[in-house]
Design an enzyme around this catalytic site. Sequence first.
Site, PDB file in Angstrom:
ATOM      1  N   GLU A   1     -81.734 -64.329  43.591  1.00 23.52           N
ATOM      2  CA  GLU A   1     -82.355 -64.145  42.276  1.00 23.52           C
ATOM      3  C   GLU A   1     -81.296 -63.855  41.222  1.00 23.52           C
ATOM      4  OE1 GLU A   1     -85.228 -60.921  42.302  1.00 23.52           O
ATOM      5  OE2 GLU A   1     -85.846 -61.328  40.234  1.00 23.52           O
TER       6      GLU A   1
ATOM      7  N   ASN B   1     -94.814 -65.207  41.254  1.00 25.31           N
ATOM      8  CA  ASN B   1     -94.227 -64.186  42.122  1.00 25.31           C
ATOM      9  C   ASN B   1     -94.838 -62.840  41.750  1.00 25.31           C
ATOM     10  OD1 ASN B   1     -91.962 -62.844  43.808  1.00 25.31           O
ATOM     11  ND2 ASN B   1     -91.727 -61.878  41.798  1.00 25.31           N
ATOM     12  N   GLU B   2     -95.275 -62.108  42.716  1.00 24.77           N
ATOM     13  CA  GLU B   2     -95.822 -60.762  42.496  1.00 24.77           C
ATOM     14  C   GLU B   2     -96.685 -60.717  41.226  1.00 24.77           C
ATOM     15  OE1 GLU B   2     -92.821 -57.683  43.042  1.00 24.77           O
ATOM     16  OE2 GLU B   2     -92.597 -58.232  45.143  1.00 24.77           O
TER      17      GLU B   2
ATOM     18  N   TYR C   1     -91.285 -54.721  52.091  1.00 28.65           N
ATOM     19  CA  TYR C   1     -90.014 -54.000  52.087  1.00 28.65           C
ATOM     20  C   TYR C   1     -90.180 -52.741  52.921  1.00 28.65           C
ATOM     21  CZ  TYR C   1     -88.082 -56.914  48.374  1.00 28.65           C
ATOM     22  OH  TYR C   1     -87.577 -57.968  47.655  1.00 28.65           O
TER      23      TYR C   1
ATOM     24  N   GLU D   1     -90.160 -62.186  50.820  1.00 31.31           N
ATOM     25  CA  GLU D   1     -89.299 -61.039  50.508  1.00 31.31           C
ATOM     26  C   GLU D   1     -89.493 -60.003  51.606  1.00 31.31           C
ATOM     27  OE1 GLU D   1     -89.235 -59.507  46.494  1.00 31.31           O
ATOM     28  OE2 GLU D   1     -89.611 -61.502  45.654  1.00 31.31           O
TER      29      GLU D   1
ATOM     30  N   GLN E   1     -82.077 -59.540  49.538  1.00 28.77           N
ATOM     31  CA  GLN E   1     -81.655 -60.867  49.143  1.00 28.77           C
ATOM     32  C   GLN E   1     -80.296 -61.129  49.779  1.00 28.77           C
ATOM     33  OE1 GLN E   1     -81.901 -61.466  44.887  1.00 28.77           O
ATOM     34  NE2 GLN E   1     -83.814 -60.315  44.711  1.00 28.77           N
TER      35      GLN E   1
HETATM   36  O1  AHR Z   1     -85.953 -58.317  45.465  1.00 30.65           O
HETATM   37  C1  AHR Z   1     -86.040 -57.521  44.314  1.00 30.65           C
HETATM   38  C2  AHR Z   1     -87.413 -57.581  43.656  1.00 30.65           C
HETATM   39  O2  AHR Z   1     -88.375 -57.062  44.526  1.00 30.65           O
HETATM   40  C3  AHR Z   1     -87.952 -58.947  43.339  1.00 30.65           C
HETATM   41  O3  AHR Z   1     -87.462 -59.445  42.143  1.00 30.65           O
HETATM   42  C4  AHR Z   1     -89.427 -58.707  43.233  1.00 30.65           C
HETATM   43  O4  AHR Z   1     -90.190 -59.844  43.534  1.00 30.65           O
HETATM   44  C5  AHR Z   1     -89.656 -57.559  44.211  1.00 30.65           C
HETATM   45  O5  AHR Z   1     -90.423 -56.551  43.675  1.00 30.65           O
END
Ligand code: AHR
Length: 536
Positions: A52, A206-207, A279, A334, A385
């Site tokens: 990103e 995205n999100e 995450y 992600e 990432q």
């Molecule tokens: O990976 C960092 C961020 O985490 C991304 O931009 C977003 O999609 C997520 O909240």
Amino acid sequence: MHRREVLRTAALAGVAGLFGSRGGAAVEAEIELRPESPGATIDPHVYGHFIEHLGGVIYDGIWVGRDSKIANIQGLRRSFVDDMKRIGAPNLRWPGGCFADGYHWRTGIGPAARRTRTYNYWEAQMPKGTNATETNEFGTHEFMALCRLVGAEPYLAANVGSATPQEFYDWVGYCNAPAGSLSLADERAANGDREPFNVRFWGVGNESWGCGGNMKPEEYATEYRKFIAQVPAYTKPFLVAVGPRGHSLDMDMGWTTGFFEGLRGARGRIPDGYALHYYTDFRPTPVKAETVANAAEWYAVLHKGALMDQVIERHWEAMGKVDREHRSKFVIDEWGNWYNASSRPLEPRYLLSQWMTLRDALHAAMTFDIFHRHAEKIAMANIAQTINCLHSLFLAQGDRYVRTPVYHVFEMYRGHMSGRVVPMTVKAESMQVPLLEGTGRMASVAGSASLKEGVLTVSLTNPGDAAMPVRLRFDGAKKPAEARASTLTHESRGAANTFESPEEVRPAALKADVSAGAVSLLLPKQSATVITVRMA
Ligand code: AHR
């Protein structure tokens, strides 16, 4: 904490007595494999990546510029390209992340000198005295060049939050219209690429529940239906809808239910892919990336990472209430560890960069094993990432570059790509482990197995603090002829690779004995191990 201080309980009723004590040569884990009944294929795209426009991911991490003194190919950091090729990176997701819903692709095409400077979503989080102004030096053509050099498929995240369906369709046309067809194809040719990019994977936002538009699930369902209504179909698109924030306390089940309900009656509009973000989020805790202060911090991260299994199960079940045939597969675009604001391995302007230690390598290994066990549900996954960010394989700053321990897991696990999942039963005691608050239970050994061209790949993790003797047993007529193993471990749980000491954590060969139709080995403490077995 010593192993004996860890309370252990029998995971499988009646099997505890099979196993000898830790420390002797007795087997503590029996792994039963059924290579003659392989199941779903592990999509190689599960080993995918996410990059990103954030901190030092693109600029400096990947893009160093054509005139740079740093070794590069067409402006792209050469060591990064070479390593991504080495691990067979199957795809790259770009340009975000949150950045995607503020990105207008036209700002990133045309002569570099004429590209405008634009606002970047991450500006607000940049440290004082720095900024995130987007120079647009790295745009669609540069990204496609990177994909070509690596041999990866592009996965583009379209802007739904601040753009129109037409802008999305034009990007698809620009990328995929055959040479000489649309004016968009002529424009692409004038910008250096006559032939279409043939992009298959398209993320529709995205999100969208957060930085991508603050929508409710039913609102996003309406947007999704609108955005996909007229997607140009030069290359049959694989459309990915925005899915839940799986790492929230309730796993965000309401999003999945609401979105799929919003698709009811929209015949043929079920997305090919459903994005899931998970995450292992330690932002509200004192757990830092660069230190593993004690056993509780070690196990807390691995224990929470293993919840990925339940997140997959629960959302899959919810999706099935509308998508009864399960046409939609997960795109876990992600995933990774996200620590408390730690000391950064790089300068503060490399936003979200974290140290990666042995713990993060083990977490990645355990996550891949979970993905394999759910192979029939997962079309793709992308670590967040790849460089200079959260769960990164590489750190780079200027001419300094290092592979983190996470890189080695991608390299070691390659044998699983395109393999068919082999049913596996682990007979071992589970262990009760200290967590940040209280204790929890987790597998003392976990893993997965797959079969490809007569070669069996078995991966196993031993998160505990003592070596674990294991024996692989094989159901059926075929027996192992030869076995090789390599393992990733270190005396220190918080060991990392640094610019000064880049080889601190790296895989080493491990002895694997083949006898009487079984394979025996001793998994080192706190290790990830891959065993390659040639079947007779
Ligand atoms: O990976 C960092 C961020 O985490 C991304 O931009 C977003 O999609 C997520 O909240």
